[in-house]
Design a protein around this motif. Structure first.
Motif, PDB file in Angstrom:
ATOM      1  N   VAL B  55       0.835  -1.197   0.000  1.00  0.00           N
ATOM      2  CA  VAL B  55       0.000   0.000   0.000  1.00  0.00           C
ATOM      3  C   VAL B  55       0.870   1.249   0.000  1.00  0.00           C
ATOM      4  O   VAL B  55       2.034   1.169   0.412  1.00  0.00           O
ATOM      5  CB  VAL B  55      -0.911   0.027   1.264  1.00  0.00           C
ATOM      6  CG1 VAL B  55      -2.045  -0.943   1.109  1.00  0.00           C
ATOM      7  CG2 VAL B  55      -0.124  -0.226   2.527  1.00  0.00           C
ATOM      8  N   PRO B  56       0.379   2.421  -0.428  1.00  0.00           N
ATOM      9  CA  PRO B  56      -0.936   2.663  -1.003  1.00  0.00           C
ATOM     10  C   PRO B  56      -1.174   1.840  -2.282  1.00  0.00           C
ATOM     11  O   PRO B  56      -0.241   1.655  -3.068  1.00  0.00           O
ATOM     12  CB  PRO B  56      -0.914   4.157  -1.341  1.00  0.00           C
ATOM     13  CG  PRO B  56       0.159   4.747  -0.506  1.00  0.00           C
ATOM     14  CD  PRO B  56       1.157   3.667  -0.305  1.00  0.00           C
ATOM     15  N   ILE B  57      -2.404   1.340  -2.428  1.00  0.00           N
ATOM     16  CA  ILE B  57      -2.804   0.541  -3.578  1.00  0.00           C
ATOM     17  C   ILE B  57      -2.416   1.255  -4.878  1.00  0.00           C
ATOM     18  O   ILE B  57      -2.609   2.460  -5.001  1.00  0.00           O
ATOM     19  CB  ILE B  57      -4.331   0.323  -3.537  1.00  0.00           C
ATOM     20  CG1 ILE B  57      -4.721  -0.445  -2.271  1.00  0.00           C
ATOM     21  CG2 ILE B  57      -4.831  -0.388  -4.775  1.00  0.00           C
ATOM     22  CD1 ILE B  57      -4.197  -1.853  -2.186  1.00  0.00           C
ATOM     23  N   LEU B  60      -4.318   4.054  -7.025  1.00  0.00           N
ATOM     24  CA  LEU B  60      -4.498   5.413  -6.502  1.00  0.00           C
ATOM     25  C   LEU B  60      -3.485   6.384  -7.124  1.00  0.00           C
ATOM     26  O   LEU B  60      -3.713   7.589  -7.171  1.00  0.00           O
ATOM     27  CB  LEU B  60      -4.352   5.423  -4.974  1.00  0.00           C
ATOM     28  CG  LEU B  60      -5.514   4.811  -4.187  1.00  0.00           C
ATOM     29  CD1 LEU B  60      -5.134   4.635  -2.726  1.00  0.00           C
ATOM     30  CD2 LEU B  60      -6.773   5.668  -4.305  1.00  0.00           C
TER      31      LEU B  60
END
Lengths: 205, 205, 205
Positions: B55-57, B60
């Motif tokens: 993450v962040p995925i 995005l």
């Protein structure tokens, strides 16, 4: 800062009340009602934080949001016939929640240095996906996928946010304008029954 | 590398189209259709990244996948009667997606140094659980839990992957063989109506 | 330590069997049955670990839990008519699972230095939300939202845990008392049909 806190409380409470109402329609017990209220109010922010990796999730340590949900749930259960009469006030508070959580989600995206489109996605997820998880949990098709211009309002506010930012407006300004424009668009869309186009012929009903 | 990019696009587009079709059956509005297409195409990879903590995925920040979903959604809505006629092509592209996303998921598992069984689980999650989230969101029981040999095909491909790896085959080879064997098994299973055994007597239908 | 391992196995197996039963009612194929058993047994712990950021999720590397689910699933499918006769034993094992997973969830919360209320929430999520994900996946309204005093029992055990901790009891003691008090309360509530209050007039049935 104090005013931000009040807006947060108003939005969380309004979302909780919407959750309680949906849970009552399915005749859940009081534990189920509280969980659905919690998910409605805090589920969007939780999904946002999972997607960016902002863990442990805030409400595990900071109990204030959970407390607002609990108090809203209790109040709604005890005064549901009274609260029902304040339909317009609830709609107004719900719109404030929609706007406020959109801004919070966008700010999270900015703090993780995401692309503006990613930030707007996070804003919409924060503001709208608590309701989506609520609807799925109750075996309903998510309301915002079917007939309301709800999520689109949040996206619109996000676009306003970044347009003003690019134009060099001060931070405070585009946050407030984003929130206010969402509230206004939301209230207008409910007042005039605006909907997103569907691809099917409308049936008479 | 260029060919990998094309396979990715083909798979993402095929999964999006499957999502749009499912969403149209439930008469969602255009926002709902896009979200269901997005979830179908990118939900499996998102769940995979959440499970390993990547993450962040990705979507995005990198907007290309979301753009493919958007374009596929628009194309499917406008040309649905045309696309319907290409049922076999769609099945073929969908099989490529199944194979490709399985390989991508396995590679993620390897990069996190997971056990081969964990890697195969991630491959299957990447390839199949977008459809699961789509079905749950639409209040359907997930299709792959009921009657198709879909996830099993992905698992089979994963086993092929690790068997070839243990035999010391070059990386490129077992990736390609994994993908191709999934495509072939998928097409065969649809052609000959292969199903997993159930424990109930089949009803006449 | 050995006894902890046995309790873990007993709880995981009992939860898996509950999952298999629910999946069979919906006539899933064997892959679907396994996934539902897996989600029932390990879904709560997975959600807990996602919420605190303990990733990659344990079952991707440590295959023992998945193996217990697999063996339980196979055993339940083959001996379902036999297992059905051990209803009371299953209820007992399920209660042990409820108590054990509550303690495990609370310990996770403590290791992340969360507020006691956050720890109790994690305990309840660990013990109860596998069943919630199972029910949602099968298009059912989660059972624990409707009519059983299931999650409340887990919360009660969590409160006992922290009360004893504050009183300075030794760690081993309040873990065991928490588990045992959950088992007893669970068995009593089933025996005497205790339920949470609902807000509607009970219908005759």
């Amino acid at each position: 800062m104090e005013s931000i806190r009040i807006i947060d409380i108003v939005g969380t409470a309004a979302f909780s009340i919407a959750g309680v109402s949906a849970a009552m329609e399915k005749k859940l017990d009081i534990f189920g009602i509280f969980i659905i209220a919690f998910v409605t109010a805090l589920g969007g922010g939780t999904l946002r934080d999972i997607l960016v990796g902002k863990v442990p999730i805030g409400w595990l340590s900071d109990l204030s949001s959970g407390l607002i949900v609990l108090l809203s749930t209790i109040a709604t259960i005890f005064f549901k016939s009274v609260i029902k009469n304040y339909h317009n006030a609830l709609l107004f508070f719900d719109s404030i929640g929609l706007g406020f959580f959109t801004v919070v989600g966008i700010q999270t995206g900015i703090s993780f240095e995401l692309h503006p489109v990613g930030c707007i996605a996070l804003g919409t997820i924060t503001a709208c996906f608590g309701g989506v998880i609520r609807d799925i949990s109750l075996s309903n098709i998510p309301l915002i996928f079917e007939k309301e211009i709800y999520a689109t309002t949040s996206i619109f506010g996000g676009v306003v946010f970044f347009l003003l930012m690019k134009m060099g407006a001060p931070k405070m300004l585009f946050e407030v304008v984003c929130l206010v424009s969402i509230v206004i668009l939301r209230l207008l869309s409910v007042r005039y029954h605006w909907q997103l186009p569907t691809i099917w012929k409308p049936e008479k009903s």
